[in-house]
Write a protein that holds these residues in place. Structure first.
Motif, PDB file in Angstrom:
ATOM      1  N   ILE C 369      63.884  51.003  39.467  1.00 38.05           N
ATOM      2  CA  ILE C 369      63.937  49.899  40.554  1.00 38.05           C
ATOM      3  C   ILE C 369      63.570  50.523  41.967  1.00 38.05           C
ATOM      4  CG2 ILE C 369      65.220  48.231  41.418  1.00 38.05           C
ATOM      5  CD1 ILE C 369      66.579  47.482  39.100  1.00 38.05           C
ATOM      6  N   ASP C 370      64.111  51.790  42.115  1.00 38.47           N
ATOM      7  CA  ASP C 370      63.862  52.446  43.223  1.00 38.47           C
ATOM      8  C   ASP C 370      62.408  52.961  43.420  1.00 38.47           C
ATOM      9  OD1 ASP C 370      66.475  54.738  44.206  1.00 38.47           O
ATOM     10  OD2 ASP C 370      66.217  52.608  44.669  1.00 38.47           O
ATOM     11  N   ASP C 371      61.786  53.058  42.388  1.00 39.18           N
ATOM     12  CA  ASP C 371      60.373  53.490  42.724  1.00 39.18           C
ATOM     13  C   ASP C 371      59.653  52.105  43.155  1.00 39.18           C
ATOM     14  OD1 ASP C 371      60.593  55.898  40.248  1.00 39.18           O
ATOM     15  OD2 ASP C 371      61.052  56.134  42.051  1.00 39.18           O
ATOM     16  N   LEU C 372      59.963  51.123  42.856  1.00 36.27           N
ATOM     17  CA  LEU C 372      59.447  49.862  43.047  1.00 36.27           C
ATOM     18  C   LEU C 372      59.345  49.380  44.617  1.00 36.27           C
ATOM     19  CD1 LEU C 372      60.525  47.796  40.185  1.00 36.27           C
ATOM     20  CD2 LEU C 372      58.550  49.010  40.174  1.00 36.27           C
ATOM     21  N   ARG C 373      60.041  50.098  45.655  1.00 35.06           N
ATOM     22  CA  ARG C 373      60.334  49.828  46.719  1.00 35.06           C
ATOM     23  C   ARG C 373      58.983  49.490  47.712  1.00 35.06           C
ATOM     24  NH1 ARG C 373      62.106  54.810  46.673  1.00 35.06           N
ATOM     25  NH2 ARG C 373      61.132  56.141  48.275  1.00 35.06           N
ATOM     26  N   GLY C 374      58.919  48.266  48.119  1.00 29.37           N
ATOM     27  CA  GLY C 374      57.956  48.073  48.892  1.00 29.37           C
ATOM     28  C   GLY C 374      56.533  47.512  48.231  1.00 29.37           C
ATOM     29  N   LEU C 375      56.622  47.328  46.915  1.00 32.03           N
ATOM     30  CA  LEU C 375      55.392  47.089  46.214  1.00 32.03           C
ATOM     31  C   LEU C 375      55.198  45.664  46.284  1.00 32.03           C
ATOM     32  CD1 LEU C 375      55.630  48.846  42.818  1.00 32.03           C
ATOM     33  CD2 LEU C 375      54.458  49.441  44.852  1.00 32.03           C
ATOM     34  N   GLY C 376      55.916  44.828  46.770  1.00 29.16           N
ATOM     35  CA  GLY C 376      55.801  43.397  47.141  1.00 29.16           C
ATOM     36  C   GLY C 376      54.521  43.267  48.022  1.00 29.16           C
ATOM     37  N   ARG C 377      54.275  44.205  48.785  1.00 27.55           N
ATOM     38  CA  ARG C 377      53.049  44.010  49.609  1.00 27.55           C
ATOM     39  C   ARG C 377      51.725  44.562  49.073  1.00 27.55           C
ATOM     40  NH1 ARG C 377      56.649  46.955  53.104  1.00 27.55           N
ATOM     41  NH2 ARG C 377      58.160  45.305  53.588  1.00 27.55           N
ATOM     42  N   ILE C 378      51.932  45.545  48.350  1.00 28.58           N
ATOM     43  CA  ILE C 378      50.736  46.083  47.937  1.00 28.58           C
ATOM     44  C   ILE C 378      50.224  45.763  46.504  1.00 28.58           C
ATOM     45  CG2 ILE C 378      50.476  48.222  49.438  1.00 28.58           C
ATOM     46  CD1 ILE C 378      51.676  49.819  47.426  1.00 28.58           C
TER      47      ILE C 378
END
Lengths: 145, 503, 501
Positions: C369-378
């Motif tokens: 989950i930590d590695d998913l940070r900010g993926l909402g944009r890209i």
């Protein structure tokens, strides 16, 4: 019924129970993966015996056709079921042993406690996560009122 | 004869606006214009429906059936029309305000902002027009989900934490209490249609009526009844246009509106007054009014102060419902309109002050009234409306609530309302008074990094920020004189079952 | 020709994927294996739709395997419950296989691809066989076919994380113990009745009445199947197996394996033992109900603290299985309808969510989950898909999860068990916590530097969105699912004694 009747009249079930419990115990308590499979096989064998022994008819012979119309046969259906189950058991054992080989190649050990240790080490080398408890219990505040 | 599908058009208009705005990311001026255009179209459609309802039409529209017996359907009635008119009208004002505020405050992600804004209005209209409790719940949840990105807009850790509080309290209360109450009602009566006179009479014992009412009151978390009020101050991390429209008008009014609808059309005012099931709610509302006002007095941050003021004012509507008589309902409904106008003005003033001076704390706003006269004048007018002084609209809603308390025999509530007015004076007027009459503070109070040229250079916020708030402030005064018409309109809310139908 | 095909459809439903599987292994080319498996899954789906069409009005198809009449011959018996589950399984397979092409290429070494698709087809065969058969021992056979192939499929995840091997091994041991318990129970029942055909068993059990042997048989079967469906506390294999298996496998298994086990439980409990079997009713109320409630809460709480997205979703699955068991334990028509509907809705929602996890793994190589940070944009499509599925898990209106939750609560209120209704609702709040945590990470954190981010291909996005789109569709127009589930529940209750012919 009397106690001796309980034992001698149902000796097949007692055997089944002993084998079943032995098998389960080995599966659970032994750390070596191959021994676990041995236990599993014992457990499955006990079930085979349960089926076959329940199919025996008093005074019945093996369920292979003889010429004599008066023959009393034991029930052939459990035998068929068990053949199927034996095959399933073989496939399971083969797959389990193949997995054990791969585990040995990958981890270098087939002892359960060492495998657990390696598992924990692998988990510990991952980057430190943001504390989920902190995320959950962090002060639920808005703007500084 | 207005066709019923205009209802659908009225909800589709903001949805289409949202879609077009989301595609128009690259063309910022077009995007802002689309927002205004969409708001005007929506308001026009809502006005059409309003005149139809005033003319006596009973428009209903069934969209589709989701589960056996549970349809998404819409039905117009006076209370819903009031809410819809207020929400869609103030959207125009706030859209214009946002066009001035967002660039001035250097906010990013404006496309997402305008998109979610439009979606929130669509959800609010869905709530206003809902014909049964099921439809209302669908749009209620949609409103929560759609406003989350608006609260978390700034994406700072504070915004995240505030948004987390926001969504956990609102989703939590709605799933834990509201949904339970709805299914409980459904299993008791087999229907969820909003019916004059309520649907519960005869199906539920008095004790359980009070318990079911508790589930509804706490489940409708958007009404910010204590102890589930914490989301409102937490939501102040949002940019000011969000606070203005949503947390003074759309979201919170959706909450108290839902409470009124449930009280009138699910329980029935007759059932509530007969069984006295809303007595406890009356006391809780009174406590909320007073406690929130007291807390507001301790807040130095202007938006936090206004947030607690909102909690207090919302409890007026709850009180009106809990008094369980016609004057209470009318007073509460009128409060929806007057408080919306007043609070949206106050929030827009707070935003204008921030844009012009970067100040957020009341203690630092001495003397600003002299250089920002329009803003502070509008603030003063709106504050008087909230306090309940004529000639501002808020006087009438307070008046009707006082009458309702007397009517119900609860003189204690009259005292609560008067005390609340005094507390309102204590926390609202100082800003206006100090802004106009105090001397500006010594240089140390001013943050010289943000205002290198000092006090003398402060001007009013951009025109697009100031004009809307002047319009709404004037609206407060207009509403005072128009209250008669609104009162007559609200008298047509059907509180009793039709003749011959035993409730 | 067509008539011959149609009349033998039940047999073909099993035989086609079964015969197709070795062809995958023999023609050992990976691309071919994938295309072949996908085509077969489409054919299987078409067949199950045809079967559903035939029984949708409540009729029952009885097909004698090899022309041998039951109860001596093996019979394939299809009623609306069956056909519904068949459609789910083959439908999920038809969606997962197009998805699997890129996902498998990214996660599994190419030398294993052909065998991977072979095992997948065998798993499909096994699951379809369990569902379609009307013979109790046949259930065991097909159950083991599917389980063995599942163990192999889970182990193929070893290239990404070698703990897949130990996970597969543990799953094997526990699954075999469970299946063997099932066989023991079956043996005990066979001892009393002398038959293995489900319809015949129902008649003979009803005629014989209760006995200790029957109760033991029931208990063994319950425990055995309970292990397969990850009923608390027999769920320990699931988190590891789902986390370390390849994403396509997890998506497929999460949507089908536990659902088939629920189906078997329904079939045994209500078609064979009968709806009014007192011992069973007592067990449901005092054993299954508390276990289901514990599962709902404990699993959700554990899910909140997980660091890995797939592991979190795995614990969420255990909680959702708890919902299905809860509906069953109400022992009313509404409760059973809720279970069957949740079976369908959860299959769609969880399948879609695991596909989203797989897309993340494909793009950035990690599902932490930590590695998913900010993926909402890209990665907007995948993130939006995750939000949609997450809202379905919470049970927000206009999603399928809301419909099944509604029915579950309605069933609780109808019985007057309002504490249970409150508990259902409180556990949904836990779902809010763990879903929203991921939503926050996706959208409200700063995007990090990802050196070799791969764009997710359409072949992976489309099936994911079809699944989640369907979960929203069936949340808006739930008519098909509700009527099918309702009719299936009625069939289970009403036909407590199914007489063949």
């Amino acid at each position: 019924m009397g106690f001796s009747d309980l034992v001698s009249g149902h000796y097949n079930y007692w055997l089944v129970i002993v084998l079943m419990m032995t098998g389960l115990y080995i599966t659970v308590s032994r750390g070596n993966l191959i021994k676990k499979i041995v236990g599993l096989n014992l457990f499955q064998t006990s079930v085979f015996m349960l089926y076959i022994s329940m199919g025996k008819v008093k005074g019945g012979t093996a369920p292979i056709l003889t010429g004599d119309p008066q023959t009393v046969y034991s029930n052939p259906l459990p035998h068929v079921l068990i053949l199927t189950a034996i095959v399933v058991g073989i496939a399971t054992t083969a797959l389990a042993l193949a997995l054990i080989v791969r585990i040995r190649e990958s981890f270098g050990t087939i002892e359960e406690d060492e495998l657990l240790k390696i598992d924990h080490e692998m988990e510990a080398t991952k980057p430190a996560p943001t504390n989920p408890a902190a995320a959950l219990f962090s002060r639920l505040g808005g703007p500084n009122p | 004869m207005t066709p019923a599908y205009v209802i659908l058009l009225a909800i589709l208009a903001p949805l289409i606006t949202a879609f077009v705005v989301s595609r128009a990311d690259a063309f910022t001026d077009v995007r802002d214009g689309i927002s205004i255009l969409g708001s005007l179209v929506t308001f026009g459609l809502v006005l059409t429906l309003l005149f139809a309802v005033i003319g006596g039409a009973a428009l209903t529209f069934t969209a589709f059936e989701i589960m056996p017996g549970l349809t998404m359907s819409f039905a117009l009635e006076p209370l819903g029309m009031l809410f819809a008119t207020v929400a869609s009208g103030l959207w125009i004002v706030t859209a214009a305000y946002s066009m001035g505020y967002m660039p001035a405050a250097e906010e990013k992600h404006q496309t997402r902002f305008y998109t979610c804004f439009a979606l929130a209005i669509a959800a609010a209209l869905g709530i206003a027009f809902a014909g049964n409790l099921f439809t209302l719940f669908i749009f209620y949840e949609m409103l929560t989900v759609v406003t989350y990105p608006l609260v978390a807009h700034k994406e700072t850790p504070e915004a995240r934490a505030g948004a987390r509080t926001y969504i956990s309290i609102l989703l939590g209360t709605s799933i834990a209490f509201f949904l339970t109450a709805i299914i409980w009602t459904w299993s008791l009566t087999g229907t969820l249609e909003f019916t004059p006179g309520g649907i519960l009479a005869g199906h539920i014992s008095p004790v359980f009526t009070a318990i079911l009412l508790a589930f509804f009151a706490f489940g409708i978390g958007k009404a910010a009844l204590m102890p589930f009020h914490r989301w409102l101050p937490a939501a102040m991390v949002a940019p000011t246009p969000v606070s203005a429209l949503l947390h003074a008008v759309a979201v919170v009014k959706a909450g108290v509106f839902t409470l009124l609808k449930v009280g009138i059309y699910i329980f029935g005012i007759g059932l509530l007054s007969r069984t006295g099931a809303s007595q406890w709610l009356m006391w809780l509302a009174a406590a909320t009014i007073l406690i929130a006002s007291v807390v507001a007095m301790t807040q130095d941050n202007l938006k936090a102060r206004l947030a607690y003021s909102t909690i207090s004012q919302l409890a007026y509507v709850t009180l009106g419902l809990a008094l369980a008589n016609q004057l209470g309902v009318i007073g509460g409904a009128l409060q929806i309109a007057t408080h919306a106008l007043g609070k949206v003005t106050l929030f827009m003033c707070a935003g204008a002050i921030y844009v012009a001076t970067h100040k957020t704390r009341v203690s630092e706003m001495d003397g600003l009234g002299r250089t920002m006269p329009f803003t502070f004048a509008a603030y003063a007018i709106a504050a008087c409306s909230i306090i309940g002084l004529p000639p501002m609209g808020g006087a009438w809603s307070k008046w009707y609530l006082l009458m309702a308390s007397a009517d119900a025999g609860h003189q204690s509530m009259m005292i609560v309302l008067m005390a609340s007015s005094l507390l309102n004076v204590a926390y609202l007027l100082p800003l206006a008074a100090r802004g106009f009459f105090f001397a500006p503070q010594r240089q140390r109070a001013y943050d010289t990094e943000s205002l290198p040229t000092g006090f003398a250079a402060i001007r009013e916020a951009p025109l697009l920020c100031v004009a809307p708030l002047c319009v709404t402030a004037l609206g407060c005064i207009v509403l005072f004189f128009a209250s008669g018409a609104v009162y007559d309109f609200l008298l047509t809310i059907p509180l009793l079952a039709p003749e011959g139908v035993t409730p | 020709m067509i008539a011959a095909l149609l009349s033998n459809l039940p047999a073909l439903q099993i035989v086609v994927p079964l015969m197709a599987a070795p062809i995958c292994a023999m023609v050992a080319r990976p691309r071919f294996a994938w295309a072949w498996a996908t085509a077969i899954s489409f054919i299987a789906f078409a067949m199950s739709v045809a079967l559903f069409w035939q029984v949708r009005d409540g009729s029952v198809i009885s097909y004698e395997m090899g022309g041998w009449a039951p109860p001596i011959g093996i019979e394939y018996r299809i009623d609306i419950l069956n056909a519904f589950v068949l459609m789910i399984i083959s439908g999920i397979a038809a969606l997962v296989l197009p998805y699997a092409r890129h996902s498998v290429e990214a996660e599994i070494p190419q030398s294993q691809h052909a065998f991977f698709y072979t095992a997948l087809l065998l798993c499909l065969t096994g699951l379809l066989g369990v569902t379609i058969t009307g013979d109790a021992f046949n259930v065991f056979v097909f159950l083991e076919i599917s389980s063995l192939s599942t163990y192999a499929l889970v182990a193929t995840g070893a290239a990404r994380d070698k703990r897949a091997l130990t996970a597969a091994f543990n799953y094997l041991v526990m699954g075999t113990v469970g299946a063997t318990f099932f066989v023991i129970g079956l043996g005990l029942i066979y001892m009393i009745t002398g038959t293995l055909n489900m319809a015949d068993l129902a008649a003979k059990i009803a005629a014989n009445g209760d006995s200790r042997t029957l109760r033991m048989g029931f208990s063994f079967i319950l425990v055995g199947i309970g292990l397969k469906l990850a009923m608390f506390p027999l769920h320990l294999w699931l988190p590891n197996a789902y986390s370390y298996a390849p994403s396509a496998v997890t998506a497929f298994l999460a949507s089908t394996a536990t659902k088939v086990a629920i189906y078997v439980l329904l079939r045994f409990m209500f078609s064979i033992f009968g709806f009014d079997y007192a011992f069973q009713a007592a067990t449901l109320q005092f054993v299954l109900l508390p276990l289901a409630l514990i599962a709902m809460f404990a699993a959700s709480i554990v899910a909140i603290f997980q660091e890995d997205l797939k592991r979190m979703l795995a614990y969420s699955s255990i909680a959702q299985v708890g919902y299905m068991l809860l509906g069953m334990s109400f022992l009313t028509q509404t409760g059973l309808t809720a279970t069957i509907m949740h079976l369908f809705n959860h299959a769609l929602t969880k399948g879609g969510l695991f596909m989203a996890a797989g897309c993340f793994i494909y793009a950035i190589g990690s599902a932490r989950i930590d590695d998913l940070r900010g993926l909402g944009r890209i990665m907007p499509w995948t993130s939006a898909a995750f939000v949609t599925g997450g809202l379905g898990l919470i049970g927000v209106p206009l999603t399928a999860g809301f419909i099944s939750k509604w029915y579950l609560m309605q069933a609780a209120f109808a019985l007057g068990w309002w504490p249970v209704a409150i508990l259902v609702v409180l556990s949904s709040l836990l779902a809010v916590v763990y879903v929203w945590r991921v939503v926050e990470v996706l959208y409200l954190r700063d995007t990090r530097e990802i050196p070799d981010r791969k764009p997710v291909p359409l072949a992976m996005l489309a099936p994911m969105w079809i699944m989640l789109g369907l979960s929203v569709f069936f949340g808006i127009d739930a008519d098909l699912t509700i009527s099918s589930a309702s009719r299936a529940a009625n069939a289970l209750i009403g036909a407590s004694n199914i007489f063949w012919q």
